[in-house]
Write an enzyme that holds these catalytic residues in place. Structure first.
Site, PDB file in Angstrom:
ATOM      1  N   SER A 142       0.832  -1.202   0.000  1.00  0.00           N
ATOM      2  CA  SER A 142       0.000   0.000   0.000  1.00  0.00           C
ATOM      3  C   SER A 142       0.866   1.252   0.000  1.00  0.00           C
ATOM      4  CB  SER A 142      -0.956  -0.030   1.204  1.00  0.00           C
ATOM      5  OG  SER A 142      -1.857   1.036   1.167  1.00  0.00           O
ATOM      6  N   ASP A 194      -2.843   5.972  -3.414  1.00  0.00           N
ATOM      7  CA  ASP A 194      -1.661   5.359  -2.823  1.00  0.00           C
ATOM      8  C   ASP A 194      -1.131   4.302  -3.777  1.00  0.00           C
ATOM      9  OD1 ASP A 194      -3.733   3.556  -2.575  1.00  0.00           O
ATOM     10  OD2 ASP A 194      -3.186   2.890  -0.576  1.00  0.00           O
ATOM     11  N   ASP A 212      -1.364   0.993  -4.166  1.00  0.00           N
ATOM     12  CA  ASP A 212      -2.214  -0.053  -4.757  1.00  0.00           C
ATOM     13  C   ASP A 212      -3.595   0.446  -5.128  1.00  0.00           C
ATOM     14  OD1 ASP A 212      -2.938   0.140  -2.006  1.00  0.00           O
ATOM     15  OD2 ASP A 212      -3.810  -1.853  -2.070  1.00  0.00           O
TER      16      ASP A 212
END
Length: 480
Positions: A102, A238, A240
């Site tokens: 992430s 972000d 992902d």
């Protein structure tokens, strides 16, 4: 494997801890648990996707090889947004593994697991750990399975279907691409909606964009880009692409919980489910019949959405303070409809907020200014071990201790311990402490009627907690 742990968004750890053998062990444990508890056949289908970190393709290959050795068929979905993988898994009723860290730095990574019916929950995490082979299996041979574009294509089609063509005509939208796995998807989808999408800041090196703790360079980038390119908004995600980042025409970033609130309003939600870290404008705005508060983390938001469904709510929107929106029910707008997708998604809120401003014919800043004036702050104290955070939060359960602790900023009005310790002062100001679920740190959140007061409370809250943590550490060292 003992240094790896499940947090609020999956299994996380240093890349050096995520060797092929460790990734294989967790993959086998996940698949064993899926067989035992969720009736996934031994020769069933597993989906695997990953983000753009340099370590992700190698980790994904290890997971794929282990799954094939287990007897599963594997669809390598390649680099794609986490919600795109989740959408594909739900449509095929197949389990999935997303390789992503992430927003955390590139020296870390992680695995996020999906059941055939959605995200795993805390019981599943315990089940995976219960069957985890403590004897590390031999490292599987790398598997370079051919990448299928089906999952990514289906996701783009879904996002594009939300808005009618031309809804964003006349809007100049900057796309801060950096190393987001959705950097090209965002440009494509916004263009389909009629916007002039301007790609900016593309990076071949992973950039850890945290939508809850923006770096000064991200803030400066937004202000400069909006000014130089005369943008109506700047959007990003972000790593992902399950958390959105949206700035108004002046380069001011919208808080994630305000993005969630506006999205829920645009989709005409009657029920909102959100953690205690989201600000109280959600209750004060009066837009929603019911507001459900939860602990931080998508598994808890999903639990809350299930409760809202059991209560008979019509349109259920979940979101977190990071801006990721979970769609608990099928929804329809004046233009289109979408099926439920109970996992965090960045594109849904990006499109909803931009379309709301376009349809009302106002700049993004005006949308935010129309909401109740509640200002928030958030910060963290890094390198605080979990046991230190736990001891600190435990001390705040005592009424006498809490009264003395907060004496400098006001008297206690009410409190809750849904997640950490959340104190509402008699003035209505708020201070909330909780341990991070993803990193060794203590987080502090504040809320007040003015930006200055929220910042003042945050500075006080962080310093007061540092003193308390140092005092406890000194006491412990002295006792030894």
């Amino acid at each position: 494997m003992s240094d790896l742990k499940f947090g609020t968004s999956g299994l996380r750890g240093l890349v050096t801890e995520l060797g092929d053998d460790v990734c294989a062990a967790y993959t086998l444990a996940f698949l064993t648990h899926m067989q035992d508890r969720h009736a996934v056949p031994a020769d069933g289908l597993l989906l695997v996707g990953y983000d753009l970190r340099s370590s992700s393709p190698r980790i994904a290959a290890a997971c794929i090889a282990a799954a094939k050795a287990f007897g599963m068929r594997v669809e390598n979905c390649g680099p794609l947004p986490t919600p795109a993988l989740a959408l594909r898994a739900l449509s095929l009723k197949a389990p999935a593994i997303m390789v992503t860290g992430s927003h955390i730095p590139a020296d870390r990574n992680g695995l996020k697991f999906y059941r055939p019916d959605g995200e795993i929950d805390k019981a599943d995490e315990a089940g995976i750990l219960a069957v985890l082979d403590r004897e590390k299996p031999a490292a599987p041979e790398s598997d370079d399975a051919e990448i299928s574009q089906e999952a990514l294509q289906r996701y783009v089609e879904r996002c594009a279907s939300l808005l009618a063509p031309g809804v964003l005509s006349g809007r100049r939208i900057g796309v801060y691409q950096h190393s987001s796995v959705a950097r090209d998807v965002m440009v494509d989808i916004l263009t389909k909606a009629g916007a002039e999408a301007v790609g900016l800041g593309r990076s071949d090196v992973f950039v850890p964009v945290d939508t809850e703790a923006l770096r000064p360079e991200d803030v400066a980038f937004a202000e400069k880009a909006c000014r130089e390119y005369k943008l109506d908004a700047l959007v990003s995600t972000d790593g992902d692409a399950d958390r959105p980042l949206i700035s108004d025409e002046k380069g001011n970033f919208l808080r994630g919980d305000m993005v969630g609130l506006l999205t829920a309003r645009f989709l005409d939600a009657d029920a909102v489910v959100t953690p205690v870290t989201s600000n109280t404008s959600i209750e004060h705005c009066g837009f929603f019949v019911k507001v459900y508060r939860t602990r931080v983390g998508s598994p808890y938001v999903i639990e809350g959405m299930n409760k809202a469904a059991a209560d008979g709510c019509r349109c259920i929107i979940g979101f977190e303070a990071n801006g990721g929106v979970l769609l608990g029910t099928s929804v329809g707008t004046a233009d289109r409809s979408l099926d439920a997708l109970p996992t965090r998604d960045a594109m849904l809120p990006i499109l909803s907020v931009l379309a709301m401003a376009a349809k009302e014919g106002v700049p993004l800043s005006q949308l935010v200014n129309g909401l109740p004036a509640r200002f928030t702050g958030s910060g963290r104290i890094e390198h605080v071990a979990a046991e230190q955070s736990a001891a600190f939060l435990k001390s705040l359960e005592d009424a006498g201790t809490v009264e003395v602790f907060f004496a400098d900023v006001g008297s206690i009005g009410e409190s809750d311990r849904i997640d950490g310790t959340r104190i509402v002062l008699s003035s209505g100001d708020l201070v909330h402490y909780r341990a991070s679920g993803n990193a060794p740190e203590l987080r502090c959140y504040t809320e007040a009627a003015s930006k200055e007061r929220a910042a003042e409370l945050l500075a006080w809250g962080l310093e007061r907690a540092r003193r308390a943590l140092n005092d406890k550490l000194s006491d412990r060292e002295f006792s030894r």
